[in-house]
Design an enzyme around this catalytic site. Sequence first.
Site, PDB file in Angstrom:
ATOM      1  N   TYR A  93       0.841  -1.195   0.000  1.00  0.00           N
ATOM      2  CA  TYR A  93       0.000   0.000   0.000  1.00  0.00           C
ATOM      3  C   TYR A  93       0.874   1.241   0.000  1.00  0.00           C
ATOM      4  O   TYR A  93       2.035   1.219   0.431  1.00  0.00           O
ATOM      5  CB  TYR A  93      -0.973   0.004   1.181  1.00  0.00           C
ATOM      6  CG  TYR A  93      -0.504   0.719   2.429  1.00  0.00           C
ATOM      7  CD1 TYR A  93      -0.764   2.086   2.608  1.00  0.00           C
ATOM      8  CD2 TYR A  93       0.162   0.043   3.439  1.00  0.00           C
ATOM      9  CE1 TYR A  93      -0.356   2.743   3.754  1.00  0.00           C
ATOM     10  CE2 TYR A  93       0.564   0.690   4.585  1.00  0.00           C
ATOM     11  CZ  TYR A  93       0.310   2.040   4.748  1.00  0.00           C
ATOM     12  OH  TYR A  93       0.720   2.691   5.883  1.00  0.00           O
ATOM     13  N   PHE A 185      -2.904   0.427  12.856  1.00  0.00           N
ATOM     14  CA  PHE A 185      -2.847  -0.836  12.116  1.00  0.00           C
ATOM     15  C   PHE A 185      -1.409  -1.168  11.703  1.00  0.00           C
ATOM     16  O   PHE A 185      -0.951  -2.304  11.869  1.00  0.00           O
ATOM     17  CB  PHE A 185      -3.732  -0.725  10.874  1.00  0.00           C
ATOM     18  CG  PHE A 185      -3.665  -1.894   9.936  1.00  0.00           C
ATOM     19  CD1 PHE A 185      -4.496  -2.985  10.092  1.00  0.00           C
ATOM     20  CD2 PHE A 185      -2.767  -1.888   8.871  1.00  0.00           C
ATOM     21  CE1 PHE A 185      -4.440  -4.069   9.216  1.00  0.00           C
ATOM     22  CE2 PHE A 185      -2.699  -2.952   7.993  1.00  0.00           C
ATOM     23  CZ  PHE A 185      -3.531  -4.053   8.166  1.00  0.00           C
ATOM     24  N   ASP A 186      -0.681  -0.189  11.161  1.00  0.00           N
ATOM     25  CA  ASP A 186       0.696  -0.420  10.700  1.00  0.00           C
ATOM     26  C   ASP A 186       1.594  -0.919  11.827  1.00  0.00           C
ATOM     27  O   ASP A 186       2.321  -1.902  11.686  1.00  0.00           O
ATOM     28  CB  ASP A 186       1.300   0.878  10.151  1.00  0.00           C
ATOM     29  CG  ASP A 186       0.606   1.384   8.920  1.00  0.00           C
ATOM     30  OD1 ASP A 186      -0.635   1.504   8.940  1.00  0.00           O
ATOM     31  OD2 ASP A 186       1.299   1.673   7.931  1.00  0.00           O
ATOM     32  N   THR A 187       1.547  -0.199  12.943  1.00  0.00           N
ATOM     33  CA  THR A 187       2.408  -0.549  14.071  1.00  0.00           C
ATOM     34  C   THR A 187       2.084  -1.937  14.594  1.00  0.00           C
ATOM     35  O   THR A 187       2.986  -2.753  14.832  1.00  0.00           O
ATOM     36  CB  THR A 187       2.243   0.480  15.201  1.00  0.00           C
ATOM     37  OG1 THR A 187       2.615   1.779  14.723  1.00  0.00           O
ATOM     38  CG2 THR A 187       3.107   0.119  16.393  1.00  0.00           C
TER      39      THR A 187
END
Length: 374
Positions: A93, A185-187
């Site tokens: 993404y 979300f990424d972490t």
Amino acid sequence: MTTTPLIELVVPVHDEERVLADSVERLCAHLRAFPYDVRVTIADNASTDRTHEVARRLAERHPQVHAVRLEQKGRGRALKAVWSTSEADVLAYCDVDLSTDLAALLPLVAPLLSGHSDVAIGTRLARGSRVVRGPRREVVSRCYNLLLHVALRTRVSDAQCGFKALRRDAAAVLLPQVRDDAWFFDTELLVLAEAAGMRIHEVPVDWVDDPDSRVELLPTAMADLRGVVRMSRRLGSFAAVGVVSTLAYVVLFWLLAGPLGSQGANLVALAVTAVANTAANRRLTFGVRGAAGRWRHQAQGLVAFVAGLALTSGTLGLLHLLADPSRLVETGVLLVASVAATLLRFGLFSRWIFPTAPHRAQPTHRTAASEVAA
């Protein structure tokens, strides 16, 4: 007949009708010379403007572009929805503003396609990166990543950069475990990947801050902090001990300020609460039992005490230099300084005093593929 793309590149969007078309056109132009088959999926999460209409027109114009509409907001929710159903070998993404130079896309996905790595991230904080952004975002980003290193013991240099990719087999392991549907979300994905022993490849990127970014800095930062506390039992326990210690410190300071004066009361209140704080965190936060090392830990805890004393006394001295504060103002200012001293103590406790204390499982160096096979 539609063939399965090798790479699925998701562009999560929310109310981006003004920039979406230009960004996707630039992305498609870059992909014309790309050596691998890429499908671009625009994941609109609950936009209230014409974003989805623009996305559908782009999908009609470019065969490699797809448009998906979600009725609930959340970047993490959008990524999870597309990635969970994709059949591409590599899932990636990028942010719609294309702040990251697209020249980094090939170095991002290459180690995943070769099987060298399971997850790949762009980093703005590594040597070789070139970043243009304001001082406020720079400070917030570096402080956040420092907090992750201390609280969650992650080794990634930049958890927030909106430029990531992972293999589909890694996604099958990680996505069901990720609870956050927004910016954390990424972490969470990266922390879980490290805990599973997955190999994470970092790519230094050129990055230019978007002055028209839709990200609300303070609410996002607070949500991220809640996510960090949720994932770190240790940080939550330390915070609870810290709250009790801070309240005890304030009460002692208030009771002793009359007979001992402000600086004397500060010294005694900090000394008493520092000893109790070290003992409580030794047992409750870091899980250290028994007498072995107890006095050494208390001696090292005195260093944290001295740092807290210097911070609070310095703040108190500066306050009296600038004004003649009331007891209530003194207490309020010292409360803020005490919270800062608590964060400093957590760093010292985690990295120096109790660095080998029991904590969550460390990476086992198993790859995503081996996890799936197991």
